[in-house]
Write a protein that holds these residues in place. Structure first.
Motif, short mmCIF file in Angstrom:
data_model
loop_
_atom_site.label_atom_id
_atom_site.label_comp_id
_atom_site.label_asym_id
_atom_site.label_seq_id
_atom_site.Cartn_x
_atom_site.Cartn_y
_atom_site.Cartn_z
N TRP A 293 54.57 -50.02 0.04
CA TRP A 293 54.66 -51.26 -1.17
C TRP A 293 56.00 -51.28 -1.43
O TRP A 293 56.53 -52.46 -1.76
N VAL B 295 63.70 -46.56 -16.43
CA VAL B 295 62.74 -45.54 -17.14
C VAL B 295 62.19 -44.97 -15.71
O VAL B 295 61.58 -45.52 -14.83
N GLN C 29 58.94 -54.14 -0.78
CA GLN C 29 59.61 -54.92 -1.48
C GLN C 29 61.07 -54.95 -1.84
O GLN C 29 61.75 -55.85 -1.88
N ARG D 241 69.45 -44.27 -0.91
CA ARG D 241 67.95 -44.72 -1.29
C ARG D 241 67.98 -45.77 -2.17
O ARG D 241 68.98 -46.19 -2.99
N TYR E 194 54.20 -49.08 -19.77
CA TYR E 194 55.00 -47.84 -20.02
C TYR E 194 54.56 -46.99 -21.06
O TYR E 194 54.38 -45.65 -21.00
N ASN F 103 68.45 -37.56 -8.62
CA ASN F 103 69.60 -37.98 -7.68
C ASN F 103 70.53 -38.46 -8.70
O ASN F 103 71.83 -38.30 -8.70
N PRO G 54 63.21 -49.75 -6.18
CA PRO G 54 62.84 -50.93 -7.40
C PRO G 54 62.50 -50.21 -8.81
O PRO G 54 61.77 -49.38 -8.73
N ALA H 207 61.82 -38.47 -7.68
CA ALA H 207 62.97 -38.01 -6.88
C ALA H 207 64.26 -38.65 -7.47
O ALA H 207 65.32 -37.84 -7.72
N TRP H 208 64.36 -39.89 -7.78
CA TRP H 208 65.61 -40.73 -7.98
C TRP H 208 66.12 -39.96 -9.34
O TRP H 208 67.46 -40.08 -9.53
N GLY I 254 71.06 -39.79 -2.66
CA GLY I 254 70.04 -38.37 -2.18
C GLY I 254 70.96 -37.12 -2.81
O GLY I 254 72.06 -37.21 -2.10
N ASN I 255 70.55 -36.52 -3.78
CA ASN I 255 71.52 -35.43 -4.01
C ASN I 255 71.28 -34.07 -3.20
O ASN I 255 72.10 -33.48 -3.22
N LYS I 256 70.20 -33.99 -2.27
CA LYS I 256 70.26 -32.92 -1.36
C LYS I 256 70.57 -33.55 0.06
O LYS I 256 71.31 -32.76 0.64
N THR I 257 70.34 -34.58 0.21
CA THR I 257 70.24 -35.21 1.53
C THR I 257 71.61 -36.12 1.89
O THR I 257 72.05 -36.08 3.01
N MET J 41 61.31 -51.68 -13.22
CA MET J 41 61.41 -53.02 -13.83
C MET J 41 62.67 -53.16 -14.61
O MET J 41 63.62 -52.27 -14.92
N SER K 235 59.12 -43.61 -15.19
CA SER K 235 57.84 -43.51 -15.39
C SER K 235 56.96 -42.95 -14.13
O SER K 235 56.09 -42.15 -14.49
N GLN K 236 57.27 -43.45 -13.10
CA GLN K 236 56.50 -43.06 -11.94
C GLN K 236 54.82 -43.31 -12.43
O GLN K 236 54.16 -42.49 -12.00
N1 F42 Z 1 59.03 -46.58 -11.02
C1 F42 Z 1 59.72 -45.88 -12.08
O1 F42 Z 1 59.68 -44.66 -12.08
N2 F42 Z 1 59.86 -46.71 -13.03
C2 F42 Z 1 59.80 -48.04 -12.77
O2 F42 Z 1 59.82 -49.06 -13.79
C3 F42 Z 1 59.05 -48.61 -11.60
C4 F42 Z 1 59.11 -50.07 -11.11
C5 F42 Z 1 58.78 -50.48 -10.15
C6 F42 Z 1 58.52 -51.88 -9.78
C7 F42 Z 1 58.34 -52.23 -8.49
C8 F42 Z 1 58.17 -51.35 -7.47
O3 F42 Z 1 57.87 -51.83 -6.07
C9 F42 Z 1 58.21 -50.06 -7.70
C10 F42 Z 1 58.47 -49.61 -9.10
N3 F42 Z 1 58.58 -48.19 -9.30
C11 F42 Z 1 59.01 -47.61 -10.49
C12 F42 Z 1 58.29 -47.05 -8.21
C13 F42 Z 1 59.71 -46.65 -7.58
O4 F42 Z 1 60.42 -47.65 -7.04
C14 F42 Z 1 59.61 -45.37 -6.96
O5 F42 Z 1 59.01 -45.58 -5.86
C15 F42 Z 1 59.02 -44.26 -7.88
O6 F42 Z 1 59.74 -43.98 -9.11
C16 F42 Z 1 59.05 -42.93 -7.04
O7 F42 Z 1 60.25 -42.50 -6.72
P1 F42 Z 1 60.93 -41.37 -5.95
O8 F42 Z 1 62.35 -41.57 -5.90
O9 F42 Z 1 60.39 -40.26 -6.39
O10 F42 Z 1 60.26 -41.88 -4.65
C17 F42 Z 1 59.55 -41.13 -3.53
C18 F42 Z 1 58.59 -41.77 -3.17
C19 F42 Z 1 60.56 -40.74 -2.46
O11 F42 Z 1 61.34 -41.77 -2.08
N4 F42 Z 1 60.70 -39.73 -1.92
C20 F42 Z 1 61.74 -39.18 -0.72
C21 F42 Z 1 60.86 -38.58 0.17
O12 F42 Z 1 61.50 -38.67 1.33
O13 F42 Z 1 60.07 -38.08 -0.27
C22 F42 Z 1 62.68 -38.64 -1.35
C23 F42 Z 1 63.67 -39.43 -2.28
C24 F42 Z 1 64.97 -38.73 -2.64
O14 F42 Z 1 65.67 -39.24 -3.28
N5 F42 Z 1 65.25 -37.39 -2.30
C25 F42 Z 1 66.42 -36.61 -2.70
C26 F42 Z 1 67.66 -36.56 -1.44
O15 F42 Z 1 68.36 -35.77 -1.50
O16 F42 Z 1 67.37 -37.67 -0.63
C27 F42 Z 1 66.21 -35.29 -3.14
C28 F42 Z 1 65.67 -35.66 -4.69
C29 F42 Z 1 65.25 -34.24 -5.24
O17 F42 Z 1 64.09 -33.80 -5.56
O18 F42 Z 1 66.16 -33.32 -5.76
#
Ligand code: F42
Length: 144
Positions: free
Chosen positions: A11, A67, A15, A51, A125, A82, A54, A78-79, A44-47, A56, A69-70
């Motif tokens: 999802w 924010v 988006q 990235r 939130y 980053n 989305p 993860a972001w 990405g801080n490791k890769t 709010m 919040s996840q």
């Molecule tokens: N999330 C929020 O936290 N706040 C919001 O306001 C929010 C609003 C929102 C609105 C619409 C929508 O579609 C999504 C929304 N989300 C919101 C969800 C948001 O978009 C993210 O999906 C959510 O916050 C999770 O972020 P994440 O960065 O943990 O994403 C995971 C699923 C992801 O992408 N993981 C990757 C993976 O491959 O598993 C890794 C991503 C990454 O950045 N890896 C880093 C790298 O080096 O590439 C390493 C990171 C580390 O751990 O050091």
């Protein structure tokens, strides 16, 4: 060269694709809430990969409040890691794309003020903070 790696969540990936492919005219709200969403591009801080996340839309004058919040999950998204490693981002707000620099908000009074803005923009939130032990991280993105 760094490549864009889409989110593993369908999802979220969908988006991002709709938001970008429409030039910021479609997919700009959170599902059935109708509330506006911005699109953050970061590294990405490791890769080192690109990235796209989305979030709010929470505005504070010219700045945006991000924010981590996840949905009240027990761990930071993860972001957040980053942004701590590389504060340079690009932020798309509908049709407008800007380079921005983020900083994490540490000061308690500033964080309380911004949290009030965040909850006004997206009331769930407040509920997310009650669901998790961690303090939800907040960043300010400032245009450059
Ligand atoms: N999330 C929020 O936290 N706040 C919001 O306001 C929010 C609003 C929102 C609105 C619409 C929508 O579609 C999504 C929304 N989300 C919101 C969800 C948001 O978009 C993210 O999906 C959510 O916050 C999770 O972020 P994440 O960065 O943990 O994403 C995971 C699923 C992801 O992408 N993981 C990757 C993976 O491959 O598993 C890794 C991503 C990454 O950045 N890896 C880093 C790298 O080096 O590439 C390493 C990171 C580390 O751990 O050091």
């Amino acid at each position: 060269m760094a490549k864009y790696v889409p989110s593993p969540r369908d999802w979220v990936r969908d988006q991002v694709e709709l938001y970008e492919s429409s030039g910021g005219t479609k997919g700009t709200t959170l599902r059935d809430t109708g509330l506006p969403v911005v699109l953050m591009t970061h590294r990405g801080n490791k890769t080192g990969e690109i990235r796209k996340t989305p979030l709010m839309r929470v505005k504070d004058g010219k700045n945006y409040v991000l924010v981590g919040s996840q949905g009240g999950a027990p761990t930071d998204p993860a972001w957040v890691h980053n942004l701590r490693a590389n504060p340079q981002i690009e932020l798309r707000d509908e049709t407008v794309v800007r380079s921005m620099r983020v900083r994490e908000v540490e000061d308690a009074a500033e964080k309380a003020r911004l949290w009030t803005l965040a909850v006004a923009a997206y009331p769930p939130y407040a509920d997310y903070q009650t669901r998790t032990e961690r303090r939800i991280p907040v960043f300010v993105a400032e245009p450059q």
